[in-house]
Scaffold this active site. Structure first.
Site, PDB file in Angstrom:
ATOM      1  N   ASP A   1      -2.902   8.443  -6.395  1.00  0.00           N
ATOM      2  CA  ASP A   1      -4.218   8.612  -5.381  1.00  0.00           C
ATOM      3  C   ASP A   1      -4.869   9.973  -5.433  1.00  0.00           C
ATOM      4  OD1 ASP A   1      -4.011   5.982  -4.181  1.00  0.00           O
ATOM      5  OD2 ASP A   1      -4.356   6.873  -2.351  1.00  0.00           O
TER       6      ASP A   1
ATOM      7  N   ASP B   1       6.373  18.475  -5.862  1.00  0.00           N
ATOM      8  CA  ASP B   1       5.427  19.361  -4.830  1.00  0.00           C
ATOM      9  C   ASP B   1       4.505  20.185  -5.929  1.00  0.00           C
ATOM     10  OD1 ASP B   1       7.656  20.638  -5.594  1.00  0.00           O
ATOM     11  OD2 ASP B   1       7.839  21.583  -3.593  1.00  0.00           O
TER      12      ASP B   1
ATOM     13  N   ASP C   1       3.093   6.495  -6.525  1.00  0.00           N
ATOM     14  CA  ASP C   1       2.128   6.050  -5.814  1.00  0.00           C
ATOM     15  C   ASP C   1       1.156   7.345  -5.091  1.00  0.00           C
ATOM     16  OD1 ASP C   1       0.753   4.242  -3.818  1.00  0.00           O
ATOM     17  OD2 ASP C   1       2.087   5.090  -1.970  1.00  0.00           O
TER      18      ASP C   1
ATOM     19  N   TYR D   1      11.020   1.794  -2.340  1.00  0.00           N
ATOM     20  CA  TYR D   1       9.962   0.585  -1.916  1.00  0.00           C
ATOM     21  C   TYR D   1      11.042  -0.613  -1.955  1.00  0.00           C
ATOM     22  CZ  TYR D   1       5.430   2.131  -2.506  1.00  0.00           C
ATOM     23  OH  TYR D   1       4.079   2.892  -2.385  1.00  0.00           O
TER      24      TYR D   1
HETATM   25  C1  IPM Z   1      -0.733   0.915  -4.509  1.00  0.00           C
HETATM   26  C2  IPM Z   1      -0.750   0.516  -3.191  1.00  0.00           C
HETATM   27  C3  IPM Z   1       0.486  -0.018  -2.754  1.00  0.00           C
HETATM   28  C4  IPM Z   1       1.664   0.541  -3.059  1.00  0.00           C
HETATM   29  C5  IPM Z   1       0.519  -0.661  -1.567  1.00  0.00           C
HETATM   30  C6  IPM Z   1      -0.957  -1.340  -1.042  1.00  0.00           C
HETATM   31  C7  IPM Z   1       1.992  -1.518  -1.095  1.00  0.00           C
HETATM   32  O1  IPM Z   1      -0.819   1.684  -2.410  1.00  0.00           O
HETATM   33  O2  IPM Z   1      -0.607   0.049  -5.338  1.00  0.00           O
HETATM   34  O3  IPM Z   1      -0.567   2.224  -5.105  1.00  0.00           O
HETATM   35  O4  IPM Z   1       2.127   1.511  -2.182  1.00  0.00           O
HETATM   36  O5  IPM Z   1       2.258   0.355  -4.315  1.00  0.00           O
HETATM   37 MN    MN Z   2      -1.024   3.585  -3.584  1.00  0.00          MN
END
Ligand code: IPM
Ligand code: MN
Length: 361
Positions: free
Chosen positions: A251, A223, A247, A141
Site C-alpha cells: 500500500d 521498519d 501487505d 494470515y
Molecule cells: C490485499 C488486501 C487483503 C489482504 C485483504 C482484503 C484481506 O488488503 O490484497 O492487500 O490483506 O491481503
Molecule cells: Mn492490502
C-alpha cells in the site's frame, strides 16, 4: 487459443472496475483472435448475502477448473463487526489458499504523466520501477493457533506468525528468478532483529541466494524499508517479503505510482503441466465502498491485472504488452479518473475502459 476465465466481481467498486477489465479483455482477445470462455461467481460480502458463505463451494469448484481467475475486490462495511469466518475477507483468503497461489507479484512503477499525482517530490519518485513479491499463503494470515478467548480482563487474542523452510525457499526462488529478468537485485525484508520467524527467513533466503550468484542480495529491516521506500525508491528492484509485511509495504508503494488505483497484482501458484501458472489476478486496491456505484473508480489496476493474466497464465506477451501500452496511452491523454487528479474534468470508470479499448486499437 481458448481462454477459460472465472470472473469474481466481488464487492464495492469490484464489479465496476471488473466490467472495464473484462471489456479490455474481450477487446484484446478479439483483436488477437483468441476465444474467451467467461464464467462468473460469488466471492466476499455479496456471497455472504446470497449464500451465507464468503467463499461458496461452487466458487471454489469453478476457480479450480478455470485457467485463470480475475477478481475485483472484497469487503463491505456491514461486516466490520462480524466474526472472522463471516467476513468477506475470509473469502479472499480462502480462494488464495485453495488455489495455492503463494506468490503475490505487485509491480510498482512511476509513470511520467502521473509524477504530479504523487504527494512525493518528482525527483524522488521519477524512475521508480520495482516489484514487490509478497508471500501469500502463510504467515500471520493463516497461522494457528488463532482466535479470541476468555472474558473480562482476561479476554485475549492470539495470532501465530509461522513460516517453514519450504515456504520461504519457494518464494525466495520466485524473487531471484524474477530478478534475473530485471536488474538482478533482490531486497529481502524482515524483522530479524526481533522475530525468530524472520531469523529463519533471512537464513533461508541466504541459502537460496547461493543458487543465484549473478543476483545481488541485500537484507533490510521492515521498519527501515518503510522509510527507504519513500526516501529512495529507485534503489529497489525485486523486494521479497512475508504476507503481513508485504501487505503493508505494497500500500505504501501505491503512493509512488500516484494512486492505489494504478496497482495491479498477480498471485501465482504451482505451474500447470502446460507450464502456465495457476493464477489469481486482482487490483491491489480494496472495495472502496464509499465511492462504489458512482463511476468514480479507477479501472486501470484491474485492467493492468488483465495484462498480468495474459502474460503469466497464458504466456501471451504481445497481448499483455498491448494492454500495458494502452494504459500508458490513456495516462498520457489525461483522460483519467479523479484519483489521478487530471487537469480537466475527471473521466468516469467506463470512459477510461472505452479509452483503453480505443487505444488497443
Ligand atoms: C490485499 C488486501 C487483503 C489482504 C485483504 C482484503 C484481506 O488488503 O490484497 O492487500 O490483506 O491481503
Ligand atoms: Mn492490502
Amino acid at each position: 487459443m481458448e481462454l477459460n476465465i472465472l470472473v469474481l466481481p466481488g464487492d464495492g467498486i469490484g464489479p465496476e472496475v471488473t466490467e472495464e477489465a473484462v471489456r479490455a479483455l474481450r477487446h484484446v482477445a478479439a483483436k488477437f483472435g483468441h476465444s474467451l470462455r467467461l464464467s462468473e461467481a460469488l466471492l466476499g460480502g455479496i456471497a455472504i448475502h446470497k449464500t451465507g458463505s464468503p467463499f461458496p463451494d461452487g466458487t471454489a469448484k469453478l476457480a479450480l477448473e478455470a485457467d485463470a481467475t480475475l477478481l475485483g475486490a472484497v469487503g463491505l462495511p456491514e461486516f466490520d463487526d462480524a466474526p472472522p469466518e463471516r467476513r468477506p475477507e475470509r473469502g479472499l483468503l480462502g480462494i488464495r489458499k485453495t488455489l495455492g497461489v503463494f506468490a503475490n507479484l505487485r509491480p510498482v512503477r512511476s509513470y511520467k504523466s502521473l509524477l504530479d499525482s504523487s504527494p512525493l517530490k518528482n525527483h524522488i519518485v521519477d524512475g521508480t520501477d520495482m516489484i514487490i513479491v509478497r508471500e501469500l499463503t502463510g504467515d500471520l494470515y493463516y497461522g494457528t493457533p488463532r482466535g479470541i478467548s476468555g472474558s473480562g480482563e482476561a479476554e485475549q487474542a492470539v495470532n501465530t506468525m509461522i513460516y517453514t523452510r519450504a515456504e520461504i525457499q519457494r518464494i525466495a526462488r520466485m524473487a531471484f528468478e524474477l530478478a534475473r529478468k530485471r536488474r538482478r537485485k533482490v531486497t529481502s525484508v524482515d524483522k530479524s532483529n526481533v522475530l525468530e520467524v524472520s531469523q529463519l527467513w533471512r537464513k533461508v533466503v541466504i541459502d537460496v541466494a547461493a543458487e543465484y550468484p549473478d543476483v545481488t542480495l541485500e537484507h533490510i529491516l521492515v521498519d527501515n524499508c518503510a522509510m527507504q521506500l519513500i526516501l529512495n525508491p529507485r534503489r529497489f528492484d525485486v523486494v521479497v517479503t512475508g504476507n503481513m509485511f508485504g501487505d503493508i509495504l505494497s500500500d505504501e508503494g501505491a503512493v509512488l505510482a500516484g494512486s492505489i488505483g494504478m496497482l495491479p497484482s498477480a498471485s501465482v501458484g504451482p505451474k500447470r503441466p502446460s507450464g502456465a501458472w495457476v493464477g489469481l489476478y486482482e487490483p491491489v486496491h480494496g472495495s472502496a465502498p464509499d465511492i462504489a456505484g458512482q463511476g468514480k473508480a479507477n479501472p486501470l489496476a484491474a485492467i493492468g491485472s488483465v495484462a498480468a493474466m495474459l502474460e503469466y497464465s497464458f504466456g501471451l506477451k504481445e497481448e499483455a504488452a498491448a494492454v500495458n501500452a494502452a494504459v500508458d496511452a490513456v495516462l498520457d491523454s489525461g483522460r483519467v479518473t479523479a484519483d489521478l487528479r487530471p487537469a480537466g474534468p475527471p473521466a468516469t470508470t467506463a470512459q477510461v475502459g472505452e479509452a483503453i479499448c480505443q487505444a488497443i486499437g
